[in-house]
Write a protein that holds these residues in place. Structure first.
Motif, PDB file in Angstrom:
ATOM      1  N   ASN A   6       0.810  -1.217   0.000  1.00 22.03           N
ATOM      2  CA  ASN A   6       0.000   0.000   0.000  1.00 22.03           C
ATOM      3  C   ASN A   6       0.844   1.268   0.000  1.00 22.03           C
ATOM      4  OD1 ASN A   6      -2.697  -0.880  -0.162  1.00 22.03           O
ATOM      5  ND2 ASN A   6      -2.566  -1.634   1.924  1.00 22.03           N
ATOM      6  N   THR A   7       2.075   1.152  -0.467  1.00 19.70           N
ATOM      7  CA  THR A   7       2.996   2.285  -0.537  1.00 19.70           C
ATOM      8  C   THR A   7       3.085   2.777  -1.968  1.00 19.70           C
ATOM      9  OG1 THR A   7       4.292   1.319   1.253  1.00 19.70           O
ATOM     10  CG2 THR A   7       5.374   2.979  -0.100  1.00 19.70           C
ATOM     11  N   HIS A   8       3.120   4.097  -2.158  1.00 19.26           N
ATOM     12  CA  HIS A   8       3.350   4.648  -3.492  1.00 19.26           C
ATOM     13  C   HIS A   8       4.838   4.483  -3.793  1.00 19.26           C
ATOM     14  CE1 HIS A   8      -0.517   6.760  -2.822  1.00 19.26           C
ATOM     15  NE2 HIS A   8      -0.623   6.566  -4.127  1.00 19.26           N
ATOM     16  N   VAL A   9       5.189   3.448  -4.560  1.00 16.53           N
ATOM     17  CA  VAL A   9       6.588   3.206  -4.903  1.00 16.53           C
ATOM     18  C   VAL A   9       6.988   4.133  -6.039  1.00 16.53           C
ATOM     19  CG1 VAL A   9       6.671   0.827  -4.069  1.00 16.53           C
ATOM     20  CG2 VAL A   9       5.991   1.268  -6.405  1.00 16.53           C
ATOM     21  N   LYS A  10       8.191   4.682  -5.922  1.00 10.79           N
ATOM     22  CA  LYS A  10       8.710   5.552  -6.974  1.00 10.79           C
ATOM     23  C   LYS A  10       9.368   4.681  -8.024  1.00 10.79           C
ATOM     24  CE  LYS A  10       9.484   9.619  -4.157  1.00 10.79           C
ATOM     25  NZ  LYS A  10      10.381  10.751  -3.914  1.00 10.79           N
ATOM     26  N   THR A  34       7.676  -9.058  -5.966  1.00  8.96           N
ATOM     27  CA  THR A  34       7.120  -8.257  -4.872  1.00  8.96           C
ATOM     28  C   THR A  34       5.821  -7.608  -5.324  1.00  8.96           C
ATOM     29  OG1 THR A  34       9.328  -7.784  -4.018  1.00  8.96           O
ATOM     30  CG2 THR A  34       7.550  -6.330  -3.289  1.00  8.96           C
ATOM     31  N   ARG A  35       4.742  -7.827  -4.560  1.00  5.02           N
ATOM     32  CA  ARG A  35       3.438  -7.248  -4.904  1.00  5.02           C
ATOM     33  C   ARG A  35       3.434  -5.742  -4.673  1.00  5.02           C
ATOM     34  NH1 ARG A  35      -1.943  -9.844  -3.340  1.00  5.02           N
ATOM     35  NH2 ARG A  35      -1.697  -8.399  -1.646  1.00  5.02           N
ATOM     36  N   LEU A  36       2.912  -5.024  -5.673  1.00  7.53           N
ATOM     37  CA  LEU A  36       2.787  -3.571  -5.597  1.00  7.53           C
ATOM     38  C   LEU A  36       1.366  -3.187  -5.968  1.00  7.53           C
ATOM     39  CD1 LEU A  36       6.021  -2.583  -7.571  1.00  7.53           C
ATOM     40  CD2 LEU A  36       5.774  -2.805  -5.099  1.00  7.53           C
ATOM     41  N   ARG A 110       3.837  15.516 -11.265  1.00  6.27           N
ATOM     42  CA  ARG A 110       4.051  14.343 -10.419  1.00  6.27           C
ATOM     43  C   ARG A 110       2.682  13.686 -10.261  1.00  6.27           C
ATOM     44  NH1 ARG A 110       8.014  13.165  -6.833  1.00  6.27           N
ATOM     45  NH2 ARG A 110       8.825  15.273  -7.110  1.00  6.27           N
ATOM     46  N   VAL A 111       2.618  12.388 -10.531  1.00  9.17           N
ATOM     47  CA  VAL A 111       1.347  11.656 -10.509  1.00  9.17           C
ATOM     48  C   VAL A 111       1.480  10.475  -9.561  1.00  9.17           C
ATOM     49  CG1 VAL A 111      -0.257  10.313 -11.909  1.00  9.17           C
ATOM     50  CG2 VAL A 111       0.815  12.331 -12.869  1.00  9.17           C
ATOM     51  N   ARG A 112       0.457  10.296  -8.737  1.00 14.14           N
ATOM     52  CA  ARG A 112       0.396   9.141  -7.834  1.00 14.14           C
ATOM     53  C   ARG A 112      -0.946   8.465  -7.999  1.00 14.14           C
ATOM     54  NH1 ARG A 112       2.806  10.886  -2.078  1.00 14.14           N
ATOM     55  NH2 ARG A 112       1.225   9.411  -1.512  1.00 14.14           N
ATOM     56  N   GLY A 113      -0.950   7.131  -7.816  1.00 14.95           N
ATOM     57  CA  GLY A 113      -2.215   6.425  -7.901  1.00 14.95           C
ATOM     58  C   GLY A 113      -2.039   4.918  -7.861  1.00 14.95           C
ATOM     59  N   ARG A 114      -3.157   4.216  -8.102  1.00 14.16           N
ATOM     60  CA  ARG A 114      -3.169   2.751  -8.105  1.00 14.16           C
ATOM     61  C   ARG A 114      -2.604   2.220  -9.410  1.00 14.16           C
ATOM     62  NH1 ARG A 114      -8.544   2.507  -7.884  1.00 14.16           N
ATOM     63  NH2 ARG A 114      -8.422   0.890  -9.394  1.00 14.16           N
ATOM     64  N   ILE A 115      -1.901   1.118  -9.318  1.00 17.14           N
ATOM     65  CA  ILE A 115      -1.417   0.418 -10.507  1.00 17.14           C
ATOM     66  C   ILE A 115      -2.557  -0.483 -10.970  1.00 17.14           C
ATOM     67  CG2 ILE A 115       0.309  -1.151 -11.432  1.00 17.14           C
ATOM     68  CD1 ILE A 115       2.083  -0.308  -8.988  1.00 17.14           C
ATOM     69  N   THR A 116      -2.989  -0.282 -12.207  1.00 19.43           N
ATOM     70  CA  THR A 116      -4.092  -1.073 -12.757  1.00 19.43           C
ATOM     71  C   THR A 116      -3.721  -1.529 -14.168  1.00 19.43           C
ATOM     72  OG1 THR A 116      -5.192   0.940 -13.552  1.00 19.43           O
ATOM     73  CG2 THR A 116      -5.891   0.083 -11.405  1.00 19.43           C
ATOM     74  N   GLY A 117      -4.525  -2.425 -14.692  1.00 24.31           N
ATOM     75  CA  GLY A 117      -4.318  -2.894 -16.048  1.00 24.31           C
ATOM     76  C   GLY A 117      -5.517  -2.565 -16.907  1.00 24.31           C
ATOM     77  N   PHE A 118      -5.260  -2.322 -18.184  1.00 26.89           N
ATOM     78  CA  PHE A 118      -6.330  -2.064 -19.133  1.00 26.89           C
ATOM     79  C   PHE A 118      -5.867  -2.565 -20.492  1.00 26.89           C
ATOM     80  CE2 PHE A 118      -8.480   0.826 -22.195  1.00 26.89           C
ATOM     81  CZ  PHE A 118      -9.786   0.410 -21.961  1.00 26.89           C
ATOM     82  N   ARG A 119      -6.620  -3.495 -21.050  1.00 32.87           N
ATOM     83  CA  ARG A 119      -6.302  -4.081 -22.353  1.00 32.87           C
ATOM     84  C   ARG A 119      -4.865  -4.594 -22.422  1.00 32.87           C
ATOM     85  NH1 ARG A 119      -9.491   0.107 -26.367  1.00 32.87           N
ATOM     86  NH2 ARG A 119     -11.560  -0.493 -25.657  1.00 32.87           N
ATOM     87  N   GLY A 120      -4.460  -5.277 -21.359  1.00 31.72           N
ATOM     88  CA  GLY A 120      -3.149  -5.896 -21.339  1.00 31.72           C
ATOM     89  C   GLY A 120      -1.991  -4.972 -21.035  1.00 31.72           C
ATOM     90  N   MET A 121      -2.271  -3.700 -20.778  1.00 30.98           N
ATOM     91  CA  MET A 121      -1.216  -2.725 -20.474  1.00 30.98           C
ATOM     92  C   MET A 121      -1.351  -2.247 -19.039  1.00 30.98           C
ATOM     93  SD  MET A 121       0.567  -2.303 -23.287  1.00 30.98           S
ATOM     94  CE  MET A 121       1.416  -0.774 -22.997  1.00 30.98           C
TER      95      MET A 121
END
Length: 161
Positions: A6-10, A34-36, A110-121
């Motif tokens: 649950n950390t915003h990794v740089k 490692t899960r991010l 500078r952008v922060r947020g959740r890592i998600t997938g969309f159409r394989g990307m």
């Protein structure tokens, strides 16, 4: 162990774009095992596609690659927010609209947020945007990313293997 979950990794774009869906939970991503779940990046806005009251899709170029980002603007008519307090939803929607107005082609953000997938990307579902004014912030971000990868992220990977 999910010390960074649950950390915003740089991450630099070349590292971010190598993230893969985690085998145990495809809704999360992993870097060398490692899960991010959250990320932070910094760079220039090089594409911008606005669908009013729906979303703003844009791309951040940090010099090592381009990271796709999505900022949702549909909070006022989304069923996802229907159970929340209306005044809270209004605040979230106003903040998203403010971020959307700041994200313009050529700005340095500078952008922060959740890592998600969309159409394989892999992409960032944006929760926070800061327009950077300090010309040194990109170099400092790069140095942070390299230092954290060597001294933190990679060590966690070695401990989980």
């Amino acid at each position: 162990m999910d010390a960074l979950y649950n950390t915003h990794v740089k991450l630099l774009a070349f590292d971010f774009l190598k993230l893969t869906p985690h085998p145990m939970d495809p809704s999360t991503f992993s870097r060398k095992g490692t899960r991010l779940s959250r990320a932070e990046t910094i760079g220039f806005v090089v594409t911008r596609d606005l669908k009013p009251n729906k979303f703003l899709r844009f791309t951040i170029d940090d010099g090592t690659g381009c990271i796709p980002c999505i900022l949702w603007l549909n909070q006022l008519n989304s069923p996802y927010f229907s159970r929340r307090n209306p005044s809270d939803v209004r605040l979230i929607a106003d903040l998203a609209a403010k971020f959307a107005s700041e994200i313009q082609l050529g700005v340095f953000a500078r952008v922060r947020g959740r890592i998600t997938g969309f159409r394989g990307m892999v992409q960032i579902t944006v929760s926070d945007v800061v327009i950077e004014r300090d010309p040194n912030s990109q170099v400092l971000h790069w140095l942070d990313c390299i230092r954290l990868a060597r001294k933190c992220y990679d060590k966690l990977c070695k401990n989980t293997v």
